[in-house]
Design a protein around this motif. Structure first.
Motif, short mmCIF file in Angstrom:
data_model
loop_
_atom_site.label_atom_id
_atom_site.label_comp_id
_atom_site.label_asym_id
_atom_site.label_seq_id
_atom_site.Cartn_x
_atom_site.Cartn_y
_atom_site.Cartn_z
N CYS A 24 21.30 -23.32 4.92
CA CYS A 24 21.45 -24.78 4.95
C CYS A 24 21.55 -25.35 3.54
O CYS A 24 22.35 -26.25 3.27
CB CYS A 24 20.27 -25.41 5.69
N SER A 28 24.80 -27.14 2.19
CA SER A 28 24.65 -28.55 1.80
C SER A 28 25.26 -28.79 0.43
O SER A 28 25.98 -29.78 0.21
CB SER A 28 23.17 -28.94 1.79
N SER A 31 29.00 -28.51 0.81
CA SER A 31 29.55 -29.69 1.48
C SER A 31 29.57 -30.89 0.54
O SER A 31 30.54 -31.64 0.49
CB SER A 31 28.72 -30.02 2.73
N TYR A 32 28.47 -31.05 -0.20
CA TYR A 32 28.38 -32.19 -1.12
C TYR A 32 29.48 -32.11 -2.18
O TYR A 32 30.17 -33.09 -2.46
CB TYR A 32 27.00 -32.21 -1.77
N VAL A 197 27.01 -35.29 4.24
CA VAL A 197 26.17 -34.12 3.93
C VAL A 197 25.05 -33.97 4.94
O VAL A 197 24.76 -32.87 5.42
CB VAL A 197 25.62 -34.23 2.50
N VAL A 201 24.33 -30.79 7.25
CA VAL A 201 23.05 -30.06 7.17
C VAL A 201 22.43 -29.92 8.56
O VAL A 201 21.96 -28.84 8.94
CB VAL A 201 22.08 -30.77 6.21
#
Length: 469
Positions: A24, A28, A31-32, A197, A201
């Motif tokens: 995760c 994260s 993704s951010y 985000v 998550v």
């Protein structure tokens, strides 16, 4: 059996939780970064298009003259109207143009949005200075004016945090005289990224938990469950085997594992190993019994070889072994501290001839017993029928002179005691030699033998002198 500190199923649960958390965390971050870049790129394109459109509507030479003279032109008023309209149409945070001089910011043309006009606010004046920007922000604007392309950066002013695009003003002769800027609220941008985000998550966390549960169930059925059953059988086998006296009692309880994988192979291997171990232990016990019998026989033979059967002192074989060991010590260390005492039992032939060999054996044993009592701390060797060697070391070596006098006195006493049987009147010739640096063991032995021989000659000469004429 030691208590398990880290059960495997607990380790797998902890490991799965750590894996999901790490997954995760990494997703994260990914993704951010990915979404932020995508969103910033989208905003870059939007602001670039707005600034390009406005720049195409501006007469740069006319605007340049306005900044030089400080007087507005008709085209300047049209630019003001254009900016006021576009700041509302595109919902921009702010739309303005400026230039910098000596760490100060001066307005060229800035938009006033609908709400500001409704409150009665007027447009900023041409060349109006402003102190709303800190030196670090002024430096960014100064750098953007000199660029050939649009610059993008984040800034903080009295109006709040914003993401800014700056397109330089360049007149027909290539003079960079200002910059056109468009701001959007950075808070909205960050809020959009954060929502994306958080969504990713939560989605990753749900998928990770689902994956972890499926993995744990599968492991419980195919790995950890069978391993626990196998461990229980092995532990029970170890506990039962601890007090068993015979190999036939070493029985392994097969956990009956059918996983068709390495765990089943391991269970079969342990079961086979326990059976092989039982057979092996039985073989060892049988071999030990044979070896013990052979060892006892060998020990008896060794004792016979190293002990003189008549006097029970060390034999000629033991003496030869001692010589090798002592010679090696001399050669290795370059020195040694010892002395050899040669003892020859006198009159043995006369005792044998006159009283028989049994009395001769008693004569040898009695003499040996006498000097063994004197040299209790030393090794005594019988190297011939009536010849003995005493190895003097440690305390006996230090007291060698006194002990030699004691030896002489004791044998003189028994030899002259007429109340004793003839085979109990012991007489010996002796000679002692000490080790000196540079000697070999043979040198010490030779000197002791020569000293003993000289003593024997003295005794024989004395006897001849005492014989009747």
């Amino acid at each position: 059996m030691a208590k398990r500190k880290k059960p495997i199923h607990k380790s797998l649960i902890v490991g799965s939780a750590v894996f999901v958390a790490f997954l995760c965390f990494m997703l994260s971050i990914q993704s951010y970064i990915t979404y932020s870049r995508s969103l910033y790129k989208r905003y870059d394109n939007k602001l670039e298009n707005i600034l390009t459109y406005i720049s195409n509507q501006i007469d740069m030479d006319d605007l340049y003259q306005c900044t030089l003279t400080g007087k507005k032109s008709e085209k300047y008023d049209k630019l003001q109207t254009l900016l006021n309209g576009m700041v509302d149409d595109f919902e921009l945070f702010y739309l303005y143009s400026l230039f910098t001089r000596s760490d100060s910011v001066y307005n060229i043309c800035s938009a006033t949005n609908r709400e500001e006009r409704a409150r009665g606010e007027e447009d900023m004046q041409l060349l109006e200075p402003t102190d709303a920007y800190p030196p670090s922000e002024i430096l960014k604007f100064t750098k953007a004016i000199k660029e050939e392309k649009t610059s993008f950066f984040e800034e903080t002013s009295d109006y709040g945090a914003a993401y800014t695009a700056c397109k330089p003003y360049v007149n027909s002769v290539g003079v960079h005289f200002g910059v056109l800027c468009a701001d959007i609220s950075i808070e909205e941008l960050h809020k959009t990224v954060n929502h994306y985000v958080v969504y990713n998550v939560l989605l990753t966390l749900c998928l990770g938990v689902l994956f972890g549960l499926v993995l744990l169930i599968w492991l419980r059925h195919n790995v950890t469950g069978p391993i626990l059953a196998l461990e229980k059988s092995a532990r029970h086998f170890a506990e039962k085997s601890r007090d068993k006296k015979t190999p036939d009692e070493l029985i392994f309880d097969d956990p009956d594992i059918h996983t068709n994988n390495e765990v089943e192979s391991l269970a079969n291997a342990i079961s086979q190993m326990s059976e092989d171990m039982r057979n092996y232990v039985q073989g060892i016990l049988t071999a030990e019994e044979k070896a013990r019998s052979a060892q006892e026989q060998a020990q008896d033979m060794t004792e016979l070889a190293f002990k003189d059967p008549l006097t029970h002192v060390n034999s000629k074989v033991a003496y030869d072994k001692m010589k090798d060991s002592l010679q090696e010590e001399i050669e290795t260390k370059g020195a040694a501290t010892f002395a050899l005492l040669m003892i020859d039992v006198n009159n043995l032939k006369e005792v044998n001839d006159n009283y028989g060999h049994d009395c001769g054996d008693k004569y040898i044993c009695g003499a040996c017993h006498l000097f063994c009592n004197i040299y209790k701390q030393s090794l005594v060797y019988r190297i011939g029928g009536d010849e003995f060697v005493v190895l003097l070391q440690n305390s006996n070596y230090k007291n060698r002179t006194r002990l030699l006098k004691t030896l002489d006195a004791e044998f003189q006493k028994t030899k002259n005691n007429t109340s004793r049987d003839p085979w109990e009147r012991y007489s010996v010739a002796y000679g002692m030699s000490e080790y000196k640096p540079g000697d070999s063991l043979e040198d010490v032995f030779k000197r002791a033998d020569e000293s003993m021989y000289q003593k024997k000659m003295e005794i024989k000469g004395l006897k001849k002198a005492q014989a009747p004429s």
